[in-house]
Design an enzyme around this catalytic site. Structure first.
Site, PDB file in Angstrom:
ATOM      1  N   HIS A 145      21.064  24.922 -54.105  1.00 55.21           N
ATOM      2  CA  HIS A 145      21.938  25.197 -52.960  1.00 55.21           C
ATOM      3  C   HIS A 145      23.193  24.343 -53.070  1.00 55.21           C
ATOM      4  O   HIS A 145      23.116  23.134 -53.269  1.00 55.21           O
ATOM      5  CB  HIS A 145      21.173  24.868 -51.670  1.00 55.21           C
ATOM      6  CG  HIS A 145      21.936  25.095 -50.418  1.00 55.21           C
ATOM      7  ND1 HIS A 145      22.559  24.070 -49.730  1.00 55.21           N
ATOM      8  CD2 HIS A 145      22.183  26.222 -49.712  1.00 55.21           C
ATOM      9  CE1 HIS A 145      23.144  24.553 -48.650  1.00 55.21           C
ATOM     10  NE2 HIS A 145      22.925  25.855 -48.614  1.00 55.21           N
ATOM     11  N   SER A 192      22.002  33.518 -51.337  1.00 54.46           N
ATOM     12  CA  SER A 192      21.226  32.737 -50.386  1.00 54.46           C
ATOM     13  C   SER A 192      19.858  33.396 -50.264  1.00 54.46           C
ATOM     14  O   SER A 192      19.696  34.568 -50.592  1.00 54.46           O
ATOM     15  CB  SER A 192      21.937  32.706 -49.035  1.00 54.46           C
ATOM     16  OG  SER A 192      21.131  32.128 -48.038  1.00 54.46           O
ATOM     17  N   ASP A 220      36.315  30.590 -45.239  1.00 51.65           N
ATOM     18  CA  ASP A 220      34.928  30.417 -45.680  1.00 51.65           C
ATOM     19  C   ASP A 220      34.025  31.065 -44.641  1.00 51.65           C
ATOM     20  O   ASP A 220      34.107  30.740 -43.455  1.00 51.65           O
ATOM     21  CB  ASP A 220      34.617  28.920 -45.812  1.00 51.65           C
ATOM     22  CG  ASP A 220      33.236  28.638 -46.376  1.00 51.65           C
ATOM     23  OD1 ASP A 220      32.501  29.590 -46.695  1.00 51.65           O
ATOM     24  OD2 ASP A 220      32.890  27.452 -46.499  1.00 51.65           O
ATOM     25  N   MET A 221      33.194  31.987 -45.055  1.00 54.71           N
ATOM     26  CA  MET A 221      32.335  32.675 -44.092  1.00 54.71           C
ATOM     27  C   MET A 221      30.989  33.052 -44.693  1.00 54.71           C
ATOM     28  O   MET A 221      30.866  33.337 -45.885  1.00 54.71           O
ATOM     29  CB  MET A 221      33.007  33.958 -43.598  1.00 54.71           C
ATOM     30  CG  MET A 221      33.255  35.000 -44.671  1.00 54.71           C
ATOM     31  SD  MET A 221      33.749  36.630 -44.031  1.00 54.71           S
ATOM     32  CE  MET A 221      32.142  37.324 -43.581  1.00 54.71           C
ATOM     33  N   ALA A 222      29.972  32.995 -43.858  1.00 51.87           N
ATOM     34  CA  ALA A 222      28.718  33.659 -44.184  1.00 51.87           C
ATOM     35  C   ALA A 222      28.906  35.131 -43.850  1.00 51.87           C
ATOM     36  O   ALA A 222      29.741  35.489 -43.019  1.00 51.87           O
ATOM     37  CB  ALA A 222      27.574  33.072 -43.359  1.00 51.87           C
ATOM     38  N   LYS A 244      29.635  46.312 -42.000  1.00 52.76           N
ATOM     39  CA  LYS A 244      30.654  45.652 -42.822  1.00 52.76           C
ATOM     40  C   LYS A 244      30.096  44.381 -43.462  1.00 52.76           C
ATOM     41  O   LYS A 244      30.254  44.146 -44.663  1.00 52.76           O
ATOM     42  CB  LYS A 244      31.894  45.349 -41.975  1.00 52.76           C
ATOM     43  CG  LYS A 244      32.571  46.609 -41.453  1.00 52.76           C
ATOM     44  CD  LYS A 244      33.761  46.293 -40.565  1.00 52.76           C
ATOM     45  CE  LYS A 244      34.379  47.575 -40.019  1.00 52.76           C
ATOM     46  NZ  LYS A 244      35.527  47.314 -39.124  1.00 52.76           N
ATOM     47  N   ASP A 301      41.623  25.118 -37.805  1.00 51.84           N
ATOM     48  CA  ASP A 301      40.867  24.288 -36.870  1.00 51.84           C
ATOM     49  C   ASP A 301      40.039  23.245 -37.613  1.00 51.84           C
ATOM     50  O   ASP A 301      39.912  22.098 -37.171  1.00 51.84           O
ATOM     51  CB  ASP A 301      39.975  25.152 -35.972  1.00 51.84           C
ATOM     52  CG  ASP A 301      39.013  26.025 -36.748  1.00 51.84           C
ATOM     53  OD1 ASP A 301      39.292  26.348 -37.922  1.00 51.84           O
ATOM     54  OD2 ASP A 301      37.968  26.404 -36.183  1.00 51.84           O
TER      55      ASP A 301
END
Length: 349
Positions: free
Chosen positions: A116, A140, A174-176, A224, A308
């Protein structure tokens, strides 16, 4: 409570060394975890140390990996990582991708059989700091019901992007591919907080606000997010000849065995397509124009993606990093791990 970046880094590094990881590798893992906590991504920060320590101590993370770089073409390579700590393998793979893209314009580097790797925006920022565009994606363990389905198949399969603006400006995304990452559920558990009912379902398939009742996560934006996680599984798993879909190893089953995960880095040199200087100017212009957009009711400011977290990271450098007291107490204790994570797969069918 808040502690300095340096203190948190040293505590994490020491704990991972105590578990058996060599100092050099422990320092890299600590660097990525502290980066995550500093940016407010607590789901991928120090909350992971106890799990990592148990896996390292049981041999599921290779303490003495033999890395092998296979250059498969002028712009492509596979880093065979021998189930090393994921942060170490991903950083090494990105370093090679950067060198290749600097020389040849583009690079595609697959990392095969790794652990990981944490917050993958760290690795695309490596590319951006070198004046390049970075894209990364990874597998994952299965914990997501496909859109319209009642059984788990894919993982949260994250995707990250970073590109350089003028000076030290970096645009980061950055996204899951789920509504939220599993780490966000872990973070909610550590803080005894509820979660929104749009994140996950319980064992009966009903939406839940209890992080301890989560049985499966939901894909972002329905079909999506489902399509994106499929694409990422193909590019970081199937493409590299690795386990895919529900065959991907669980984070929690058999901590004595390597995860055999895959990750794919894509790096692009803007100078091979236009002008690096012009690219950086236009990217900074994009960031300024986004900030200048009139906010909608209920919002004070329009941020560009990742802004942010940039703000939190700068604040953390001055004020220290927020950390849950239970995690701090664990880090300063002599315990390698307090509660075993093994065989506690919450997604077992």
């Amino acid at each position: 409570m808040k502690i300095s970046r340096e203190t948190l880094h040293q505590l994490i590094e020491n704990k991972l060394c105590q578990a058996g990881l060599k100092r050099e590798h422990a320092a890299t893992v600590a660097e990525v975890l502290v980066y995550a906590d500093a940016r407010g991504i607590h789901s991928h920060g120090a909350v992971r140390v106890e799990y990592y320590a148990e896996r390292i101590s049981k041999g599921g993370t290779n303490r003495e990996p033999e890395f092998r770089l296979e250059e498969t073409g002028p712009c492509s390579a596979i880093l065979h990582a021998d189930n090393a700590a994921g942060q170490v393998a991903a950083k090494m793979g990105m370093e090679h991708a950067i060198k290749t893209a600097q020389q040849n314009g583009v690079a595609v580097v697959g990392i095969s059989r790794m652990g990981h790797s944490g917050a993958i925006s760290y690795f695309v920022q490596q590319a951006a700091r070198a004046g390049l565009i970075g894209i990364s994606m990874c597998q994952s363990d299965p914990m997501v019901v496909p859109f319209g389905g009642a059984e788990i198949y894919y993982g949260t399969n994250p995707l990250a992007f970073a590109a350089p603006g003028e000076g030290d400006e970096i645009l980061t995304f950055d996204m899951a591919t789920t509504v939220q990452a599993w780490g966000k559920v872990l973070d909610a558990r550590s803080r005894n907080m509820s979660i929104p009912d749009t994140w996950a379902v319980d064992k009966n398939g009903a939406p839940t606000t209890d992080p301890f009742a989560v049985h499966a996560l939901l894909p972002a934006a329905g079909p999506k997010g489902y399509g994106l996680m499929m694409m990422i599984d193909v590019l970081s798993g199937v493409l590299l000849g690795l386990p895919f879909g529900r065959q991907v190893s669980s984070m929690y089953d058999d901590l004595h065995a390597g995860r055999n995960l895959g990750q794919l880095h894509v790096v692009i040199n803007p100078n091979f397509f236009s002008s690096s200087e012009l690219f950086r100017q236009h990217l900074s212009q994009t960031m300024r124009e986004l900030n200048a957009i009139t906010p909608a009711p209920g919002f004070n400011q329009v941020y560009y993606p990742g802004q942010d977290q940039d703000i939190k990271q700068r604040q953390a450098a001055v004020e220290g990093i927020e950390i849950v007291d239970d995690i701090y107490q664990y880090l300063i204790s002599d315990a390698l791990y307090n509660t075993s994570y093994e065989t506690k797969n919450p997604f077992a069918q």
